[in-house]
Structures are given as structure tokens and as C-alpha cells.
Design a protein around this motif. Sequence first.
Motif, PDB file in Angstrom:
ATOM      1  N   THR A  34     -79.863  17.796  32.962  1.00 50.92           N
ATOM      2  CA  THR A  34     -80.515  17.697  34.264  1.00 50.92           C
ATOM      3  C   THR A  34     -80.977  16.261  34.455  1.00 50.92           C
ATOM      4  N   LEU A  35     -80.408  15.569  35.429  1.00 49.24           N
ATOM      5  CA  LEU A  35     -80.762  14.176  35.702  1.00 49.24           C
ATOM      6  C   LEU A  35     -81.824  14.071  36.791  1.00 49.24           C
ATOM      7  N   PHE A  88     -75.010   4.283  42.825  1.00 49.93           N
ATOM      8  CA  PHE A  88     -76.338   4.153  42.238  1.00 49.93           C
ATOM      9  C   PHE A  88     -76.933   2.780  42.555  1.00 49.93           C
ATOM     10  N   ALA A  89     -78.230   2.750  42.796  1.00 50.21           N
ATOM     11  CA  ALA A  89     -78.934   1.476  43.011  1.00 50.21           C
ATOM     12  C   ALA A  89     -80.277   1.540  42.298  1.00 50.21           C
ATOM     13  N   LEU A 101     -79.549   7.426  44.335  1.00 50.11           N
ATOM     14  CA  LEU A 101     -78.182   7.880  44.119  1.00 50.11           C
ATOM     15  C   LEU A 101     -77.690   8.404  45.460  1.00 50.11           C
ATOM     16  N   ALA A 102     -76.618   7.828  45.979  1.00 51.34           N
ATOM     17  CA  ALA A 102     -76.138   8.160  47.322  1.00 51.34           C
ATOM     18  C   ALA A 102     -74.726   8.737  47.280  1.00 51.34           C
ATOM     19  N   LEU A 152     -82.733   9.425  36.658  1.00 52.19           N
ATOM     20  CA  LEU A 152     -81.671   8.662  37.316  1.00 52.19           C
ATOM     21  C   LEU A 152     -81.288   7.375  36.583  1.00 52.19           C
ATOM     22  N   PRO A 153     -82.208   6.690  35.881  1.00 52.29           N
ATOM     23  CA  PRO A 153     -81.792   5.456  35.185  1.00 52.29           C
ATOM     24  C   PRO A 153     -80.662   5.666  34.176  1.00 52.29           C
ATOM     25  N   LEU A 154     -80.478   6.886  33.705  1.00 48.47           N
ATOM     26  CA  LEU A 154     -79.383   7.161  32.774  1.00 48.47           C
ATOM     27  C   LEU A 154     -78.017   6.924  33.418  1.00 48.47           C
ATOM     28  N   LEU A 155     -77.983   6.839  34.743  1.00 48.82           N
ATOM     29  CA  LEU A 155     -76.726   6.631  35.469  1.00 48.82           C
ATOM     30  C   LEU A 155     -76.395   5.163  35.688  1.00 48.82           C
ATOM     31  N   ASN A 156     -77.268   4.275  35.300  1.00 54.18           N
ATOM     32  CA  ASN A 156     -77.141   2.851  35.599  1.00 54.18           C
ATOM     33  C   ASN A 156     -75.779   2.259  35.255  1.00 54.18           C
TER      34      ASN A 156
END
Length: 170
Positions: A34-35, A88-89, A101-102, A152-156
Motif C-alpha cells: 500500500t503506497l 510523479f513529482a 502522483l498524476a 509516495l516517495p517510494l515511487l521517486n
Amino acid sequence: MKALLLLSATVVTVVCSGPIQAAVPSHCNAEEVTLFSCQIEQSAKVVSLCASQPLSKASALAYRFGKPDSIELEFPKTAVNSIEKFRFAHYFRYQVDRKTLAFNIGHYHYMLFDYYEGEEAPPYGRGILVTDTRHSDKTVSLLCRDEVVAELPLLNDIVPCDAGNALANC
């Protein structure tokens, strides 16, 4: 000595069981990480961002929205190349940390956000913004209740950078 060992085991059990995460509803299944997940304020609906494990550029990424027992919207429909459908931003400076995250579905632009503004009260703002791209002034903001899973930072380094977002550092 036994009491100390018992106390240590109890502390480890409490930390590992994750009581805060257990209180946060999620549409992610046991095989997924779960992000992002939260219940929407003044609603029974839940927004979740789930990824297949292990988390990598090859992972499947899925946005799910709806009541806890009924997913009303899932994006994308297939797991194949799903990460490529998101952007991602991340922006960071003293007392400010903003992550987004868009993605787009038809004429609608969705943006999950996790904002920290250290000088604001409350300092956290999390949720999703939905904009009808045909009418940019028509944006709906769905804010999260207090209990949130926000990773969300895990998606960087996994999700492509959102070059069109002023927060992005592409």
C-alpha cells in the motif's frame, strides 16, 4: 531478566503489528504494498494506490477508489506497463514537502497529493484532486481523514517524472 525479555517481545509485537496501518482502510490486497490509502472526509469511500511486490520499475501500479467492499474505479484496467501511465513529482525545502502522483482517464486529470507545510495548521494535506480538463476551473478536492498511509516517495525512481508539474525536479 525474564520481565525485560517479555517487555521487549511485547514492544516488537506492537511495532510489527502496525496498529496505525491496520486502522487505515485500503483496497490493496495482501500480495500488494500500500503506497497511499485513506478514507475520504465525510464519506465512506476509500482511495488507494497499490503496487505489486517487490517494488520496482516492473511493478504493477493500480489506483482504486470506492467503498471498502466495492471498488468503483480502478486505473489502469491492466497491469501491463501500468507504471508508465502515472507521473510523479516531488518538491522539498525547509518546512515544505510536497509529493504528487498524476494520471489521466479520458477528460479527467487525477492527482494524488501528500503535502506537508510545517508552518500551517494542520501541517498535512492529503487526498486527491480531480479536474475536468475541458473546464480547468472545475476541480474537485477529496481530502483524507487523519489516518493515512502515505508512502509516495517510494515511487521517486520508479514512476516517470511529471515534467509538466511545477513541483517536479526532472
